[in-house]
Design an enzyme around this catalytic site. Structure first.
Site, PDB file in Angstrom:
ATOM      1  N   CYS A  45     -21.499  -7.889   0.815  1.00  0.00           N
ATOM      2  CA  CYS A  45     -21.427  -7.881   2.273  1.00  0.00           C
ATOM      3  C   CYS A  45     -20.055  -8.254   2.802  1.00  0.00           C
ATOM      4  CB  CYS A  45     -22.452  -8.837   2.861  1.00  0.00           C
ATOM      5  SG  CYS A  45     -24.101  -8.320   2.457  1.00  0.00           S
TER       6      CYS A  45
ATOM      7  N   THR B 296       0.850  -1.200   0.000  1.00  0.00           N
ATOM      8  CA  THR B 296       0.000   0.000   0.000  1.00  0.00           C
ATOM      9  C   THR B 296       0.881   1.244   0.000  1.00  0.00           C
ATOM     10  OG1 THR B 296      -1.794  -1.136   1.153  1.00  0.00           O
ATOM     11  CG2 THR B 296      -1.760   1.269   1.301  1.00  0.00           C
TER      12      THR B 296
HETATM   13  C1  LIG Z   1      -2.206  -7.186  -0.644  1.00  0.00           C
HETATM   14  C2  LIG Z   1      -2.035  -6.298  -1.808  1.00  0.00           C
HETATM   15  C3  LIG Z   1      -1.640  -4.956  -1.651  1.00  0.00           C
HETATM   16  C4  LIG Z   1      -1.448  -4.327  -0.287  1.00  0.00           C
HETATM   17  O1  LIG Z   1      -0.324  -4.827   0.354  1.00  0.00           O
HETATM   18  P1  LIG Z   1      -0.024  -4.431   1.888  1.00  0.00           P
HETATM   19  O2  LIG Z   1       1.379  -4.868   2.096  1.00  0.00           O
HETATM   20  O3  LIG Z   1      -1.001  -5.208   2.692  1.00  0.00           O
HETATM   21  O4  LIG Z   1      -0.200  -2.968   2.018  1.00  0.00           O
HETATM   22  C5  LIG Z   1      -1.455  -4.194  -2.787  1.00  0.00           C
HETATM   23  N1  LIG Z   1      -1.646  -4.702  -4.004  1.00  0.00           N
HETATM   24  C6  LIG Z   1      -2.028  -5.977  -4.206  1.00  0.00           C
HETATM   25  C7  LIG Z   1      -2.219  -6.484  -5.595  1.00  0.00           C
HETATM   26  C8  LIG Z   1      -2.243  -6.815  -3.119  1.00  0.00           C
HETATM   27  O5  LIG Z   1      -2.632  -8.072  -3.313  1.00  0.00           O
END
Ligand SMILES: *Cc1c(COP(=O)(O)O)cnc(C)c1O
Length: 392
Positions: free
Chosen positions: A330, A76
């Site tokens: 949901c 993220t």
């Molecule tokens: C899980 C995921 C994220 C987020 O990763 P985090 O390390 O949890 O912030 C971003 N992009 C994709 C495609 C993901 O599967």
């Protein structure tokens, strides 16, 4: 071999930290607790050396140079840093970005934020199989397009995007390319030199490492990519990500990459067999079901299926001993059906009726057989209930 419950089959959401990874991390909480920036004593030097080793392991799994790796808190943050960092640094070049309608929320919501700040974003639709038509992508380019962000593997339907082809077309027009490779790294060979991408995000907890640590690859070789940092502070990570490095997490990330790289070929083959067993078993036992996304190219551990006339959340309730996820309204956090399944052209009912199976390192054939049987029973039961109550 009897299966023990609950069964975890939600490996796109997160993965269990491999016990070998935990083992590697433990000394860095206790004996080797130093700050990697404290270069004047042995505690700091030990931590610094551990980070150096881990950075090389993390770089190696994507074919990068260690100095091209910026540690972050996860994908993220890597996606935020890539998109905000590039757009801010190159703001005078242009204000247009292109991405896909099926990207992860951390890309889509970052784009929405940039729109608030005056950037323009094209959200490209995908074909019914989940893959973007590269000619349509190219048709969206404008003279002021500065960045294209396209994920390598989708987290819901597992399909792979033609990133290498996209990069060729972008670079011909001086457009930078970022890819969210979170689901692909450690599962499939990913090589930044082959892809020629400028920026690439990934995270440890999707490849059997710890939560809270990720990386952004920022290209240095050839023409160097520049970014504006998101946070101010001590200037760690080449000034791009200030903050004391979480040494135990970084060590775990490195070890996880090392294991994944070593075991990738055999593991991908094993998962492909399990996935085929699962899909064939479901088809033999359940009528009126539909595969979401292309069968190939696709992550070996992903299967996403809609079961006509049932609701995903009812299925999940009936399958409480099995950890799965659904694209139903949901169960998604924003209480709307999956934006990915909607982008494939599914109506709300079919998006609602979907299950995502995420097979991983610790799943067995016995678990797959158990899941087939339980899902079939639940689907038949729910269909009987809805036909008895006169619903369609
Ligand atoms: C899980 C995921 C994220 C987020 O990763 P985090 O390390 O949890 O912030 C971003 N992009 C994709 C495609 C993901 O599967």
């Amino acid at each position: 071999m009897p299966v023990t419950q609950p069964i975890y089959m939600d490996n796109h959401a997160t993965t269990q930290t491999d016990p070998r990874v935990v083992e590697a991390m433990l000394p860095y909480f206790t004996e080797h607790f130093g700050n990697a920036a404290s270069k004047m004593h042995v505690f700091g030097q030990h931590a610094e050396q551990a980070v150096k080793n881990a950075r090389a392991q993390v770089a190696h799994i994507i074919g990068a140079e260690p100095r091209e790796i910026i540690f972050t808190s996860g994908a993220t943050e890597s996606n935020n840093l890539a998109l905000k960092g590039v757009t801010h640094y190159y703001a005078n070049r242009g204000k247009h970005l292109v991405t896909l309608a099926t990207e992860h929320k951390s890309v889509l919501d970052t784009c929405a934020h940039l729109e608030q700040l005056g950037w323009e974003v094209t959200y490209l639709p995908v074909e019914p199989n989940g893959i973007v038509d590269v000619n349509k992508l190219e048709a969206a380019f404008r003279p002021d397009t500065i960045l294209v962000s396209v994920m390598l593997a989708n987290n819901e339907i597992g399909v792979l995007q033609p990133v290498q082809d996209i990069v060729q077309r972008c670079h011909a027009r001086n457009i930078l390319v970022h890819t969210d490779a979170t689901q692909a790294v450690g599962k499939l060979p990913v090589d930044v030199r082959e892809l020629e991408v400028d920026l690439l995000s990934f995270t440890a907890h999707k490849l059997y490492g710890p939560k809270g640590i990720g990386a952004l690859f920022v290209r240095k070789l050839g023409s160097r990519v520049r970014l504006e940092p998101l946070q101010d502070g001590g200037g760690h990570e080449q000034g791009l990500r200030s903050g004391t490095l979480p040494v135990p997490l970084i060590v775990g990330f490195g070890e996880a990459c090392c294991i994944a790289e070593r075991e990738m070929t055999a593991e991908a083959e094993r998962l492909l067999q399990l996935r085929t067993r699962l899909w064939e078993g479901l088809q033999q036992n359940i009528s009126r079901l539909l595969l979401n996304g292309a069968w190939s190219p696709r992550l070996p551990g992903n299967l996403n299926v809609s079961f006509e006339w049932v609701k995903g959340e009812s299925l999940l309730l009936a399958l409480r001993e099995i950890a799965l996820s659904s694209g139903s309204a949901c169960t998604t956090m924003d209480s709307e059906p999956s934006h990915v399944l909607r982008a494939l052209g599914l109506d709300d009912d079919l998006a609602d009726a979907s299950l995502r199976f995420g097979l991983g390192r610790f799943n067995t054939a016995e678990e797959v057989d158990y899941v087939i049987e339980k899902v079939a029973t639940a689907v038949h039961h729910l269909r009987q209930l809805s036909s008895a109550s006169g619903e369609t």
